[in-house]
Design an enzyme around this catalytic site. Structure first.
Site, mmCIF file in Angstrom:
data_model
loop_
_atom_site.group_PDB
_atom_site.id
_atom_site.type_symbol
_atom_site.label_atom_id
_atom_site.label_comp_id
_atom_site.label_asym_id
_atom_site.label_seq_id
_atom_site.Cartn_x
_atom_site.Cartn_y
_atom_site.Cartn_z
ATOM 1 N N LYS A 53 -45.491 129.055 38.551
ATOM 2 C CA LYS A 53 -45.759 127.666 38.846
ATOM 3 C C LYS A 53 -47.251 127.370 38.823
ATOM 4 C CE LYS A 53 -42.516 128.242 42.568
ATOM 5 N NZ LYS A 53 -42.330 128.128 44.018
ATOM 6 N N GLY A 54 -48.077 128.427 38.859
ATOM 7 C CA GLY A 54 -49.516 128.254 39.034
ATOM 8 C C GLY A 54 -50.181 127.391 37.971
ATOM 9 N N GLU A 109 -51.940 130.200 30.757
ATOM 10 C CA GLU A 109 -51.859 130.905 32.046
ATOM 11 C C GLU A 109 -52.843 130.292 33.043
ATOM 12 O OE1 GLU A 109 -50.724 132.683 34.259
ATOM 13 O OE2 GLU A 109 -50.070 134.665 33.639
ATOM 14 N N ASP A 113 -55.366 138.717 35.717
ATOM 15 C CA ASP A 113 -56.007 139.692 36.605
ATOM 16 C C ASP A 113 -55.913 141.069 35.950
ATOM 17 O OD1 ASP A 113 -57.116 140.933 38.797
ATOM 18 O OD2 ASP A 113 -55.375 140.698 40.096
ATOM 19 N N LYS A 141 -60.088 137.161 35.575
ATOM 20 C CA LYS A 141 -60.694 138.114 36.514
ATOM 21 C C LYS A 141 -60.839 139.433 35.778
ATOM 22 C CE LYS A 141 -58.591 136.711 40.905
ATOM 23 N NZ LYS A 141 -57.646 137.215 41.937
ATOM 24 N N ASP A 169 -51.587 129.623 44.537
ATOM 25 C CA ASP A 169 -51.080 129.625 45.915
ATOM 26 C C ASP A 169 -51.416 130.908 46.652
ATOM 27 O OD1 ASP A 169 -49.233 131.238 44.305
ATOM 28 O OD2 ASP A 169 -48.027 131.319 46.133
ATOM 29 N N ARG A 175 -51.547 125.062 46.767
ATOM 30 C CA ARG A 175 -51.497 124.672 45.351
ATOM 31 C C ARG A 175 -52.066 123.276 45.145
ATOM 32 N NH1 ARG A 175 -48.199 128.419 42.518
ATOM 33 N NH2 ARG A 175 -46.412 129.191 43.666
HETATM 34 P P1 IMP Z 1 -51.809 140.130 36.464
HETATM 35 O O1 IMP Z 1 -50.479 140.569 35.938
HETATM 36 O O2 IMP Z 1 -52.421 141.159 37.372
HETATM 37 O O3 IMP Z 1 -52.782 139.750 35.362
HETATM 38 O O4 IMP Z 1 -51.564 138.901 37.408
HETATM 39 C C1 IMP Z 1 -51.487 137.639 36.957
HETATM 40 C C2 IMP Z 1 -50.753 136.729 37.931
HETATM 41 O O5 IMP Z 1 -51.049 137.044 39.305
HETATM 42 C C3 IMP Z 1 -51.227 135.324 37.736
HETATM 43 O O6 IMP Z 1 -50.446 134.673 36.779
HETATM 44 C C4 IMP Z 1 -51.089 134.718 39.128
HETATM 45 O O7 IMP Z 1 -49.782 134.212 39.291
HETATM 46 C C5 IMP Z 1 -51.294 135.872 40.053
HETATM 47 N N1 IMP Z 1 -52.681 135.917 40.579
HETATM 48 C C6 IMP Z 1 -53.665 136.778 40.234
HETATM 49 N N2 IMP Z 1 -54.783 136.547 40.928
HETATM 50 C C7 IMP Z 1 -54.527 135.483 41.721
HETATM 51 C C8 IMP Z 1 -55.316 134.746 42.697
HETATM 52 O O8 IMP Z 1 -56.495 135.019 42.962
HETATM 53 N N3 IMP Z 1 -54.686 133.707 43.308
HETATM 54 C C9 IMP Z 1 -53.397 133.353 43.051
HETATM 55 N N4 IMP Z 1 -52.627 134.010 42.154
HETATM 56 C C10 IMP Z 1 -53.184 135.072 41.497
HETATM 57 MG MG MG Z 2 -49.543 132.959 36.880
#
Ligand code: IMP
Ligand code: MG
Length: 198
Positions: A53-54, A109, A113, A141, A169, A175
């Site tokens: 939902k982000g 997206e 991260d 990130k 969130d 949000r």
């Molecule tokens: P990844 O698989 O580690 O790249 O994570 C990506 C997902 O983690 C993103 O689509 C977000 O939904 C969530 N996420 C990563 N960092 C944050 C943050 O700082 N705040 C909120 N959601 C985050």
């Molecule tokens: Mg996300």
């Protein structure tokens, strides 16, 4: 419309330790991305695929900043196994409605991260043989990247800290804040476990 100030959010905003990007900065950058993507995709009728939902506000603002015909669809994923809560376990909980075969797809997206979620989604989308597939993320990130993420369009870099606002969130809250900031210590409980809700 006048910019909202953090004071208008009362006690809710006291949970934000530091604003990293203001509403104005975000709106400005999203408009720039919209202009750039519109120029790159002129005549291509791109399909923008957002991950819920982000991405809600980013995608809504990006679409309105774009000046070419386009289509939009959504997927939703869960980033943790409900049983083990193991990181890197990604599964699709809402699939596409529009067929993407032969289409120019832009995957949108909120934040990348580790890159594990993105990697899983790109592999899933490629199976359907889009004509092209590019990635647009509002936030990146880079510090914790575990897997290469081919990002074509990026809004801003973020430090390796948990942020909320503008769709992002913490335990489903924050949000609706129009800016993005760090959670204050008193509002923050084990955020490392909070990725699953997208
Ligand atoms: P990844 O698989 O580690 O790249 O994570 C990506 C997902 O983690 C993103 O689509 C977000 O939904 C969530 N996420 C990563 N960092 C944050 C943050 O700082 N705040 C909120 N959601 C985050
Ligand atoms: Mg996300």
């Amino acid at each position: 419309m006048a910019q909202r100030t953090v004071q208008e959010y009362g006690a809710f905003a006291r949970d934000i330790g530091q604003i990293l990007y203001t509403e104005e900065q975000i709106q400005q950058r999203v408009r720039e991305l919209g202009v750039q993507i519109s120029a790159d995709y002129e005549g291509k009728n791109p399909l923008l695929v957002g991950v819920l939902k982000g991405v809600l506000f980013f995608l809504a603002d990006l679409l309105r900043a774009m000046t070419i015909p386009l289509e939009v669809d959504f997927i939703a994923v869960s980033s943790f196994s409900p049983q083990t809560r193991q990181q890197g376990y990604v599964r699709m909980i809402k699939d596409l409605d529009i067929p993407i075969g032969g289409r120019h797809v832009i995957f949108v997206e909120d934040v990348i991260d580790t890159g594990l979620t993105l990697n899983y989604i790109l592999r899933t989308l490629r199976v359907h043989k889009p004509a092209s597939l590019e990635v647009c993320t509002l936030f990146d990130k880079p510090a914790k990247r575990l897997i290469d993420a081919p990002v074509k369009y990026k809004g801003f870099d973020l430090p390796d800290q948990y942020v909320v606002g503008y769709g992002l969130d913490y335990r489903e809250k924050y949000r609706n804040l129009p800016f993005v900031g760090l959670l204050a210590a008193h509002a923050f409980k084990d955020a490392a476990q909070e990725k699953r809700s997208g």
